[in-house]
Design a protein around this motif. Structure first.
Motif, PDB file in Angstrom:
ATOM      1  N   ARG A  73       6.586  -4.472   2.863  1.00  0.00           N
ATOM      2  CA  ARG A  73       6.215  -4.286   4.273  1.00  0.00           C
ATOM      3  C   ARG A  73       7.333  -4.767   5.189  1.00  0.00           C
ATOM      4  O   ARG A  73       7.648  -4.124   6.192  1.00  0.00           O
ATOM      5  N   GLU A  74       7.950  -5.894   4.844  1.00  0.00           N
ATOM      6  CA  GLU A  74       9.011  -6.427   5.691  1.00  0.00           C
ATOM      7  C   GLU A  74      10.270  -5.563   5.635  1.00  0.00           C
ATOM      8  O   GLU A  74      10.964  -5.407   6.638  1.00  0.00           O
ATOM      9  N   LEU A  75      10.576  -4.990   4.483  1.00  0.00           N
ATOM     10  CA  LEU A  75      11.726  -4.083   4.397  1.00  0.00           C
ATOM     11  C   LEU A  75      11.474  -2.827   5.240  1.00  0.00           C
ATOM     12  O   LEU A  75      12.377  -2.342   5.927  1.00  0.00           O
ATOM     13  N   ILE A  76      10.250  -2.324   5.217  1.00  0.00           N
ATOM     14  CA  ILE A  76       9.894  -1.192   6.088  1.00  0.00           C
ATOM     15  C   ILE A  76      10.029  -1.603   7.548  1.00  0.00           C
ATOM     16  O   ILE A  76      10.591  -0.869   8.364  1.00  0.00           O
ATOM     17  N   ALA A  77       9.536  -2.786   7.873  1.00  0.00           N
ATOM     18  CA  ALA A  77       9.609  -3.270   9.252  1.00  0.00           C
ATOM     19  C   ALA A  77      11.059  -3.376   9.719  1.00  0.00           C
ATOM     20  O   ALA A  77      11.370  -3.052  10.867  1.00  0.00           O
ATOM     21  N   LEU A  78      11.954  -3.810   8.844  1.00  0.00           N
ATOM     22  CA  LEU A  78      13.371  -3.903   9.228  1.00  0.00           C
ATOM     23  C   LEU A  78      13.951  -2.527   9.511  1.00  0.00           C
ATOM     24  O   LEU A  78      14.699  -2.354  10.484  1.00  0.00           O
ATOM     25  N   ALA A  79      13.612  -1.548   8.676  1.00  0.00           N
ATOM     26  CA  ALA A  79      14.108  -0.185   8.917  1.00  0.00           C
ATOM     27  C   ALA A  79      13.582   0.350  10.246  1.00  0.00           C
ATOM     28  O   ALA A  79      14.329   0.952  11.025  1.00  0.00           O
ATOM     29  N   VAL A  80      12.321   0.098  10.528  1.00  0.00           N
ATOM     30  CA  VAL A  80      11.739   0.547  11.797  1.00  0.00           C
ATOM     31  C   VAL A  80      12.371  -0.204  12.966  1.00  0.00           C
ATOM     32  O   VAL A  80      12.673   0.389  14.013  1.00  0.00           O
ATOM     33  N   ALA A  81      12.592  -1.500  12.808  1.00  0.00           N
ATOM     34  CA  ALA A  81      13.210  -2.298  13.867  1.00  0.00           C
ATOM     35  C   ALA A  81      14.575  -1.746  14.251  1.00  0.00           C
ATOM     36  O   ALA A  81      14.930  -1.709  15.434  1.00  0.00           O
ATOM     37  N   VAL A  82      15.335  -1.310  13.250  1.00  0.00           N
ATOM     38  CA  VAL A  82      16.654  -0.731  13.524  1.00  0.00           C
ATOM     39  C   VAL A  82      16.509   0.599  14.255  1.00  0.00           C
ATOM     40  O   VAL A  82      17.222   0.859  15.220  1.00  0.00           O
ATOM     41  N   THR A  83      15.578   1.428  13.811  1.00  0.00           N
ATOM     42  CA  THR A  83      15.440   2.742  14.457  1.00  0.00           C
ATOM     43  C   THR A  83      14.904   2.632  15.877  1.00  0.00           C
ATOM     44  O   THR A  83      15.201   3.483  16.702  1.00  0.00           O
ATOM     45  N   THR A  84      14.129   1.580  16.166  1.00  0.00           N
ATOM     46  CA  THR A  84      13.613   1.395  17.522  1.00  0.00           C
ATOM     47  C   THR A  84      14.497   0.481  18.363  1.00  0.00           C
ATOM     48  O   THR A  84      14.222   0.254  19.538  1.00  0.00           O
ATOM     49  N   ARG A  85      15.548  -0.063  17.734  1.00  0.00           N
ATOM     50  CA  ARG A  85      16.521  -0.931  18.416  1.00  0.00           C
ATOM     51  C   ARG A  85      15.852  -2.147  19.064  1.00  0.00           C
ATOM     52  O   ARG A  85      16.108  -2.486  20.216  1.00  0.00           O
ATOM     53  N   CYS A  86      15.001  -2.809  18.284  1.00  0.00           N
ATOM     54  CA  CYS A  86      14.235  -3.950  18.790  1.00  0.00           C
ATOM     55  C   CYS A  86      14.797  -5.252  18.211  1.00  0.00           C
ATOM     56  O   CYS A  86      14.538  -5.589  17.057  1.00  0.00           O
ATOM     57  N   ASP A  87      15.576  -5.976  19.007  1.00  0.00           N
ATOM     58  CA  ASP A  87      16.156  -7.236  18.544  1.00  0.00           C
ATOM     59  C   ASP A  87      15.091  -8.264  18.173  1.00  0.00           C
ATOM     60  O   ASP A  87      15.246  -9.004  17.202  1.00  0.00           O
ATOM     61  N   GLY A  88      14.026  -8.326  18.946  1.00  0.00           N
ATOM     62  CA  GLY A  88      12.953  -9.266  18.630  1.00  0.00           C
ATOM     63  C   GLY A  88      12.316  -8.943  17.288  1.00  0.00           C
ATOM     64  O   GLY A  88      11.993  -9.840  16.505  1.00  0.00           O
ATOM     65  N   CYS A  89      12.163  -7.644  17.006  1.00  0.00           N
ATOM     66  CA  CYS A  89      11.612  -7.221  15.718  1.00  0.00           C
ATOM     67  C   CYS A  89      12.575  -7.568  14.590  1.00  0.00           C
ATOM     68  O   CYS A  89      12.150  -8.025  13.527  1.00  0.00           O
ATOM     69  N   ILE A  90      13.865  -7.341  14.814  1.00  0.00           N
ATOM     70  CA  ILE A  90      14.866  -7.686  13.807  1.00  0.00           C
ATOM     71  C   ILE A  90      14.787  -9.176  13.502  1.00  0.00           C
ATOM     72  O   ILE A  90      14.728  -9.588  12.345  1.00  0.00           O
ATOM     73  N   ASP A  91      14.762  -9.989  14.545  1.00  0.00           N
ATOM     74  CA  ASP A  91      14.695 -11.442  14.374  1.00  0.00           C
ATOM     75  C   ASP A  91      13.475 -11.830  13.544  1.00  0.00           C
ATOM     76  O   ASP A  91      13.594 -12.536  12.540  1.00  0.00           O
ATOM     77  N   ALA A  92      12.307 -11.365  13.933  1.00  0.00           N
ATOM     78  CA  ALA A  92      11.070 -11.760  13.256  1.00  0.00           C
ATOM     79  C   ALA A  92      11.024 -11.258  11.820  1.00  0.00           C
ATOM     80  O   ALA A  92      10.661 -12.005  10.901  1.00  0.00           O
ATOM     81  N   HIS A  93      11.424 -10.013  11.613  1.00  0.00           N
ATOM     82  CA  HIS A  93      11.242  -9.426  10.289  1.00  0.00           C
ATOM     83  C   HIS A  93      12.341  -9.802   9.300  1.00  0.00           C
ATOM     84  O   HIS A  93      12.095  -9.788   8.100  1.00  0.00           O
TER      85      HIS A  93
END
Length: 109
Positions: free
Chosen positions: A47-67
């Motif tokens: 789930r976290e690896l998926i979240a990282l891929a999504v964080a990159v595609t949505t360009r969300c630094d906060g998501c990158i940090d958390a995930h």
């Protein structure tokens, strides 16, 4: 590069401020995250690896940090993260290609 520890601390501070200003919004966001984190068929690392891929595609630094933090905690390696990011990069290129075709279609012959 970014100081991710300072960035994370700043997010937490601003998150507390937003919670004071709009507690129902923050409670709703927390409930959404809690529901999405429920393990039913995927393990935490996947789930976290998926979240990282999504964080990159949505360009969300906060998501990158958390995930990134959660992925590390779930046992994900840098190599596994890099592989997940490869999927995100390929999809972003694929999306640009597909939307380029939309442009040509909209422009007509």
């Amino acid at each position: 590069m970014k100081d991710w520890d300072a960035y994370s601390a700043g997010l937490r501070t601003q998150g507390k401020a937003l919670s004071t200003l709009h507690p129902d919004l923050v409670k709703g966001f927390a409930a959404l995250n809690q529901g999405a984190a429920a393990a039913r068929h995927l393990d935490a690392k996947t789930r976290e690896l998926i979240a990282l891929a999504v964080a990159v595609t949505t360009r969300c630094d906060g998501c990158i940090d958390a995930h990134v933090r959660k992925a590390k905690h779930a046992g994900a390696t840098r190599e596994e993260m890099a592989e997940a990011l490869g999927v995100a990069i390929a999809l972003n290129a694929g999306a640009a290609f597909t939307y380029s075709l939309h442009v040509l279609d909209a422009a007509g012959e």
